[in-house]
Every structure is written in structure tokens, then in C-alpha cells.
Design an enzyme around this catalytic site. Structure first.
Site, PDB file in Angstrom:
ATOM      1  N   THR A 132       0.824  -1.216   0.000  1.00 25.41           N
ATOM      2  CA  THR A 132       0.000   0.000   0.000  1.00 25.41           C
ATOM      3  C   THR A 132       0.860   1.269   0.000  1.00 25.41           C
ATOM      4  O   THR A 132       2.016   1.236   0.452  1.00 25.41           O
ATOM      5  CB  THR A 132      -0.890  -0.007   1.267  1.00 25.41           C
ATOM      6  OG1 THR A 132      -1.421   1.287   1.487  1.00 25.41           O
ATOM      7  CG2 THR A 132      -0.098  -0.390   2.512  1.00 25.41           C
ATOM      8  N   ASP A 133       0.265   2.376  -0.454  1.00 20.97           N
ATOM      9  CA  ASP A 133       0.975   3.659  -0.370  1.00 20.97           C
ATOM     10  C   ASP A 133       1.045   4.172   1.068  1.00 20.97           C
ATOM     11  O   ASP A 133       1.793   5.104   1.369  1.00 20.97           O
ATOM     12  CB  ASP A 133       0.319   4.710  -1.288  1.00 20.97           C
ATOM     13  CG  ASP A 133      -1.158   4.961  -0.986  1.00 20.97           C
ATOM     14  OD1 ASP A 133      -1.719   4.298  -0.088  1.00 20.97           O
ATOM     15  OD2 ASP A 133      -1.752   5.828  -1.667  1.00 20.97           O
ATOM     16  N   GLU A 134       0.250   3.549   1.976  1.00 25.43           N
ATOM     17  CA  GLU A 134       0.218   4.044   3.358  1.00 25.43           C
ATOM     18  C   GLU A 134       1.553   3.860   4.075  1.00 25.43           C
ATOM     19  O   GLU A 134       1.812   4.489   5.098  1.00 25.43           O
ATOM     20  CB  GLU A 134      -0.912   3.372   4.150  1.00 25.43           C
ATOM     21  CG  GLU A 134      -2.255   3.587   3.483  1.00 25.43           C
ATOM     22  CD  GLU A 134      -3.454   3.226   4.344  1.00 25.43           C
ATOM     23  OE1 GLU A 134      -3.339   3.288   5.571  1.00 25.43           O
ATOM     24  OE2 GLU A 134      -4.495   2.895   3.759  1.00 25.43           O
ATOM     25  N   TYR A 157      -1.526  -0.614  10.982  1.00 25.05           N
ATOM     26  CA  TYR A 157      -1.664  -1.319   9.697  1.00 25.05           C
ATOM     27  C   TYR A 157      -0.505  -0.980   8.774  1.00 25.05           C
ATOM     28  O   TYR A 157       0.166  -1.878   8.233  1.00 25.05           O
ATOM     29  CB  TYR A 157      -2.998  -0.940   9.022  1.00 25.05           C
ATOM     30  CG  TYR A 157      -3.048  -1.283   7.546  1.00 25.05           C
ATOM     31  CD1 TYR A 157      -3.060  -2.610   7.123  1.00 25.05           C
ATOM     32  CD2 TYR A 157      -3.083  -0.277   6.568  1.00 25.05           C
ATOM     33  CE1 TYR A 157      -3.102  -2.934   5.751  1.00 25.05           C
ATOM     34  CE2 TYR A 157      -3.126  -0.585   5.216  1.00 25.05           C
ATOM     35  CZ  TYR A 157      -3.134  -1.916   4.814  1.00 25.05           C
ATOM     36  OH  TYR A 157      -3.164  -2.223   3.470  1.00 25.05           O
ATOM     37  N   LYS A 161       2.506  -3.404   7.219  1.00 22.21           N
ATOM     38  CA  LYS A 161       2.770  -3.579   5.786  1.00 22.21           C
ATOM     39  C   LYS A 161       4.202  -3.136   5.452  1.00 22.21           C
ATOM     40  O   LYS A 161       4.879  -3.750   4.625  1.00 22.21           O
ATOM     41  CB  LYS A 161       1.760  -2.773   4.947  1.00 22.21           C
ATOM     42  CG  LYS A 161       0.334  -3.280   5.001  1.00 22.21           C
ATOM     43  CD  LYS A 161       0.152  -4.692   4.453  1.00 22.21           C
ATOM     44  CE  LYS A 161       0.376  -4.792   2.958  1.00 22.21           C
ATOM     45  NZ  LYS A 161       0.068  -6.150   2.444  1.00 22.21           N
ATOM     46  N   TYR A 214     -15.080  11.161   8.435  1.00 21.22           N
ATOM     47  CA  TYR A 214     -14.150  11.437   9.529  1.00 21.22           C
ATOM     48  C   TYR A 214     -13.635  12.882   9.468  1.00 21.22           C
ATOM     49  O   TYR A 214     -13.235  13.368   8.392  1.00 21.22           O
ATOM     50  CB  TYR A 214     -12.933  10.505   9.458  1.00 21.22           C
ATOM     51  CG  TYR A 214     -13.233   9.026   9.710  1.00 21.22           C
ATOM     52  CD1 TYR A 214     -14.497   8.574  10.070  1.00 21.22           C
ATOM     53  CD2 TYR A 214     -12.217   8.081   9.595  1.00 21.22           C
ATOM     54  CE1 TYR A 214     -14.755   7.235  10.302  1.00 21.22           C
ATOM     55  CE2 TYR A 214     -12.458   6.729   9.819  1.00 21.22           C
ATOM     56  CZ  TYR A 214     -13.741   6.318  10.170  1.00 21.22           C
ATOM     57  OH  TYR A 214     -13.985   4.987  10.391  1.00 21.22           O
ATOM     58  N   ASP A 288     -12.524  12.489  14.132  1.00 22.82           N
ATOM     59  CA  ASP A 288     -11.521  12.041  13.162  1.00 22.82           C
ATOM     60  C   ASP A 288     -10.816  10.776  13.651  1.00 22.82           C
ATOM     61  O   ASP A 288     -10.794  10.489  14.847  1.00 22.82           O
ATOM     62  CB  ASP A 288     -10.491  13.150  12.930  1.00 22.82           C
ATOM     63  CG  ASP A 288      -9.891  13.074  11.533  1.00 22.82           C
ATOM     64  OD1 ASP A 288     -10.132  12.078  10.830  1.00 22.82           O
ATOM     65  OD2 ASP A 288      -9.185  14.036  11.152  1.00 22.82           O
TER      66      ASP A 288
HETATM   67  P1  NAD Z   1      -9.307  -7.783   2.227  1.00 20.69           P
HETATM   68  O1  NAD Z   1      -9.343  -7.522   3.690  1.00 20.69           O
HETATM   69  O2  NAD Z   1     -10.533  -7.575   1.410  1.00 20.69           O
HETATM   70  O3  NAD Z   1      -8.846  -9.294   1.967  1.00 20.69           O
HETATM   71  C1  NAD Z   1      -7.810  -9.903   2.682  1.00 20.69           C
HETATM   72  C2  NAD Z   1      -7.922 -11.400   2.474  1.00 20.69           C
HETATM   73  O4  NAD Z   1      -6.837 -12.024   3.173  1.00 20.69           O
HETATM   74  C3  NAD Z   1      -9.223 -12.002   3.024  1.00 20.69           C
HETATM   75  O5  NAD Z   1      -9.780 -12.889   2.080  1.00 20.69           O
HETATM   76  C4  NAD Z   1      -8.779 -12.747   4.279  1.00 20.69           C
HETATM   77  O6  NAD Z   1      -9.571 -13.883   4.579  1.00 20.69           O
HETATM   78  C5  NAD Z   1      -7.351 -13.129   3.913  1.00 20.69           C
HETATM   79  N1  NAD Z   1      -6.507 -13.340   5.099  1.00 20.69           N
HETATM   80  C6  NAD Z   1      -6.365 -12.506   6.167  1.00 20.69           C
HETATM   81  N2  NAD Z   1      -5.523 -13.065   7.062  1.00 20.69           N
HETATM   82  C7  NAD Z   1      -5.101 -14.247   6.537  1.00 20.69           C
HETATM   83  C8  NAD Z   1      -4.211 -15.277   6.984  1.00 20.69           C
HETATM   84  N3  NAD Z   1      -3.591 -15.177   8.165  1.00 20.69           N
HETATM   85  N4  NAD Z   1      -4.019 -16.334   6.181  1.00 20.69           N
HETATM   86  C9  NAD Z   1      -4.652 -16.448   4.990  1.00 20.69           C
HETATM   87  N5  NAD Z   1      -5.514 -15.528   4.523  1.00 20.69           N
HETATM   88  C10 NAD Z   1      -5.741 -14.427   5.291  1.00 20.69           C
HETATM   89  O7  NAD Z   1      -8.087  -6.925   1.692  1.00 20.69           O
HETATM   90  P2  NAD Z   1      -7.873  -6.236   0.257  1.00 20.69           P
HETATM   91  O8  NAD Z   1      -8.417  -4.873   0.315  1.00 20.69           O
HETATM   92  O9  NAD Z   1      -8.296  -7.152  -0.811  1.00 20.69           O
HETATM   93  O10 NAD Z   1      -6.274  -6.106   0.250  1.00 20.69           O
HETATM   94  C11 NAD Z   1      -5.459  -7.136  -0.287  1.00 20.69           C
HETATM   95  C12 NAD Z   1      -4.010  -6.731  -0.190  1.00 20.69           C
HETATM   96  O11 NAD Z   1      -3.798  -5.518  -0.897  1.00 20.69           O
HETATM   97  C13 NAD Z   1      -3.540  -6.485   1.241  1.00 20.69           C
HETATM   98  O12 NAD Z   1      -2.237  -6.979   1.365  1.00 20.69           O
HETATM   99  C14 NAD Z   1      -3.556  -4.973   1.371  1.00 20.69           C
HETATM  100  O13 NAD Z   1      -2.590  -4.535   2.303  1.00 20.69           O
HETATM  101  C15 NAD Z   1      -3.199  -4.563  -0.041  1.00 20.69           C
HETATM  102  N6  NAD Z   1      -3.718  -3.247  -0.458  1.00 20.69           N
HETATM  103  C16 NAD Z   1      -5.043  -2.940  -0.301  1.00 20.69           C
HETATM  104  C17 NAD Z   1      -5.508  -1.711  -0.750  1.00 20.69           C
HETATM  105  C18 NAD Z   1      -6.973  -1.329  -0.654  1.00 20.69           C
HETATM  106  O14 NAD Z   1      -7.323  -0.200  -0.966  1.00 20.69           O
HETATM  107  N7  NAD Z   1      -7.872  -2.228  -0.289  1.00 20.69           N
HETATM  108  C19 NAD Z   1      -4.628  -0.790  -1.317  1.00 20.69           C
HETATM  109  C20 NAD Z   1      -3.282  -1.148  -1.477  1.00 20.69           C
HETATM  110  C21 NAD Z   1      -2.840  -2.384  -1.042  1.00 20.69           C
END
Ligand code: NAD
Length: 351
Positions: A132-134, A157, A161, A214, A288
Site C-alpha cells: 500500500t501507499d500508506e 496497519y 505492511k 471522519y 476524526d
Molecule cells: P481484504 O481484507 O478484502 O482481503 C484480505 C484477504 O486475506 C481475506 O480474504 C482474508 O480472509 C485473507 N486473510 C487474512 N488473514 C489471513 C491469513 N492469516 N491467512 C490467509 N488468509 C488471510 O483486503 P484487500 O483490500 O483485498 O487487500 C489485499 C491486499 O492488498 C492487502 O495486502 C492490502 O494490504 C493490499 N492493499 C489494499 C488496498 C486497498 O485499498 N484495499 C490498497 C493497497 C494495497
């Protein structure tokens, strides 16, 4: 050729699995099915015979090793994570467990597997760390993150990451494991668990509930459609240089309050409220988020230049399609929210 997608039952992972499956790619989804993992997200794949589902925790070393030896993957897309900032504020430990320790388990399994390969299988193997960009912290009014931005995570979080990104990079540098890292902005689109801003706003609006924003809603996020993100991940996997980081963005900066107002305007046209009032009247400014980052913005120039990356969705088209998807999929929404009441979390009161 088989690839592993961890977190493939989640929001972004399932978009990637649907994309790869539609192309005839054999995929193993590895997912623990936490509250955010949803088997409904993988229903109706066009080639079910090419999809294997393993309900496994990525922290389970023995299970991950079994999966590696059973499927002998050509590549791994690692998306499994605890992903919600507000939950990390109330309870950081699961974030360290899955995002840091789980990533380490996967990297160790990948390294052993890769060392046992030879020829093109060895040179072509990749472990892609999806991030993530965070991790870069917050920006002021100007400037954008790029691949040289320093890591300054502000939430538990983001810190988890950041740690997992560093581990992936370290495995590349120390052991030669061919890793890739991507950092992306806020995703939106179908199948997102309704704790996140866009589906929460749409579902609350349809029920006439308040639309929490928020602070004053002035924080800026850089939005990208989830299908564009999935396409970018595949592009990085296939064309990215091992050891490199790529920032993925669609030049979709938006203040939260403007985004919520846009969603309300779309809903006003698609499902007008009785009496003609706008959904925007339901907006409520609430306390917030602690430590809330002011602004994120991504410079995707490296991915554009080196990989030919271009998003397909602009924010307007993407938001309209997304709102329509939540309107058309009320059964998915009902099932996904059955055990979640959409109440406010993440104030850190218990800390
Ligand atoms: P999400 O929460 O929708 O999905 C996460 C998935 O991981 C779920 O299906 C969950 O069951 C599974 N999971 C969690 N813990 C687990 C474990 N211990 N073992 C196996 N599976 C596990 O998340 P998302 O939004 O789809 O994000 C996916 C990835 O992309 C993450 O790594 C997140 O950091 C990254 N990301 C997300 C965003 C965003 O805007 N959503 C942006 C940039 C990066």
C-alpha cells in the site's frame, strides 16, 4: 503453469483470481477466510476446473509447505493481510501476526521452493509482495510518492505492511529470491467488504442511515479501480524486473468529502429518494481517526514507462459502475454484512 494467490477470497485477491481464471490460468487460492474473506467472491468462475481453493492460514508453516510441494507454483501473488486501518488502531496484534509473521512464513517457503528449481523455472519464479501507499506516511498539499519515497508508516496497519515490504526486499537482497513489490493507493470496486468508505456509504445511504465522514473529510486519497489494480499486478508479475518496486496509481486524487458527495450524486440519479431530497443530507461529520494521514498521492511514472501501465477506468466511470454493482448485488451485500453492524470502530479508546 500454476500460480498461488494468497488472500484470493478478499476484495483485491478475488478480482485477480477472476482475471487470471478468465484467461485460463491455473490458480491456487490460499485464504484463511477471516471476516473479510468471502467464498461468494469466487463463485461463478468461468473455469472452475482450473481453480483450487485451500483454506489455510499463511502463518501455518506446515500447511504452506504442503501447498508448495503439492502445487509447485511458478509464481506467487501475496495479498493475504489484515487490511483495515481502523481495526489496527483497536487491535494491532493480528496485523503483526498475519502481515509480518505470515509474510515471513511465505518468504521462507518460497525461498526453499525456488532453491530447488532449475533452468527457466528458476529464472522465471517471482514472489510478488502486494502493498500500500500508506507505508510512506502522509503528504502535504503538494508532491507525490514515488519509488524513492522514504518509509514513514503512521498507523499500526501501515507499520505492519512496511515491515512485510522490508522482509520481501531483504529476502531479495540477502538470499537472491526474485521478489517484486507493488505499492498502490485506495482501491474501489465490486466485492469490497462494507467496512470501507465506498461500500459503507452506498449501503448506509440505501437504508437511510447517516453517512459518517471522519473529521471534516478533507483527507485526500488516490483512488484506483480494483480491476485496474489486478491488471497492474499481472503486468508487474510478467514484465517487472526482479528486486524492483513499482508504484501503482490511476491519478485519482480525491478529498473524502468530495468522494462521498459524488457517491450521493450518483445515487440521486440511480435511486432518487422519496420527496426529492439528496442523499448528501445524510452526511454526518464524526470524530476524526487518530493519526489520520492528510494526503496520499502516487506517481505511477515508473510503471507507465517501464511496463506500459495504463488504467482503464477514470474515477467517474469507475464510481458509477461500482455503485451500480452494489445496487445489483443486494444478496452479496446482505450476506457479507450479516455479522457486521457497520458501527464506528478505530477510535483507539481501549488503548
Ligand atoms: P481484504 O481484507 O478484502 O482481503 C484480505 C484477504 O486475506 C481475506 O480474504 C482474508 O480472509 C485473507 N486473510 C487474512 N488473514 C489471513 C491469513 N492469516 N491467512 C490467509 N488468509 C488471510 O483486503 P484487500 O483490500 O483485498 O487487500 C489485499 C491486499 O492488498 C492487502 O495486502 C492490502 O494490504 C493490499 N492493499 C489494499 C488496498 C486497498 O485499498 N484495499 C490498497 C493497497 C494495497
Amino acid at each position: 503453469m500454476t500460480v498461488i494467490v494468497t488472500g484470493g477470497a478478499g476484495f483485491i485477491g478475488s478480482a485477480l483470481v477472476r482475471r487470471l481464471n478468465a484467461q485460463g490460468q491455473r490458480v491456487v487460492t490460499v485464504d484463511k477466510l477471516t471476516y473479510a474473506g468471502n467464498p461468494d467472491n469466487l463463485a461463478g468462475l468461468p473455469h472452475p476446473d482450473l481453480h483450487h481453493f485451500e483454506q489455510v492460514d499463511i502463518c501455518d508453516r506446515a500447511a504452506i509447505r504442503r501447498i508448495y510441494s503439492t502445487y509447485r507454483p511458478a509464481a506467487v501473488y501475496h495479498l493475504a493481510a489484515e487490511s483495515h486501518v481502523d481495526r489496527s488502531i483497536d487491535s494491532p496484534a493480528p496485523f503483526i501476526e498475519t502481515n509480518v509473521n505470515g509474510t515471513l512464513v511465505l518468504l521462507e517457503a518460497a525461498l526453499d521452493h525456488w532453491r530447488g528449481l532449475d533452468g527457466t523455472a528458476k529464472t522465471q519464479f517471482r514472489h510478488l509482495q502486494v502493498s500500500t501507499d500508506e507505508v510512506y506516511g502522509e503528504l502535504g498539499a503538494t508532491g507525490r510518492f514515488d519509488e524513492n519515497s522514504p518509509y514513514r508508516p503512521n498507523s499500526p496497519y501501515a507499520a505492519s505492511k512496511a515491515a512485510s515490504d522490508h522482509l520481501a526486499r531483504a529476502f531479495g537482497r540477502t538470499y537472491g529470491l526474485p521478489i517484486l513489490v507493488t505499492n498502490c493507493g485506495n482501491n474501489y470496486g465490486p466485492h469490497q467488504f462494507p467496512e470501507k468508505l465506498i461500500p459503507l456509504t452506498v449501503l448506509n445511504a440505501l437504508e437511510g442511515r447517516r453517512l459518517p465522514v471522519y473529521g471534516q473529510g478533507l483527507q485526500v486519497r488516490d483512488w484506483i479501480h480494483v480491476e485496474d489494480h489486478a491488471a497492474a499486478l499481472q503486468l508487474v508479475m510478467e514484465k517487472g524486473r526482479a528486486g524492483e518496486t513499482y508504484l501503482i496509481g490511476a491519478r485519482g486524487e480525491q478529498r473524502n468529502i468530495d468522494l462521498v458527495n459524488r457517491l450521493c450524486a450518483i445515487l440521486d440519479t440511480l435511486v432518487p429518494r422519496q420527496g426529492g431530497a439528496s442523499y448528501a443530507e445524510l452526511i454526518e461529520f464524526v470524530t476524526d481517526r487518530p493519526g489520520h494521514d492528510a494526503r496520499y498521492a502516487i506517481d505511477p511514472a515508473k510503471a507507465e514507462r517501464e511496463l506500459g501501465w495504463q488504467p482503464r477506468y477514470d474515477l467517474d466511470t469507475g464510481l458509477r459502475a461500482t455503485v451500480q454493482w452494489y445496487l445489483d448485488n443486494s444478496v452479496w451485500c446482505r450476506r457479507a454484512t450479516a455479522a457486521y453492524d457497520r458501527s464506528r470502530i478505530g477510535l483507539g479508546a481501549a488503548r
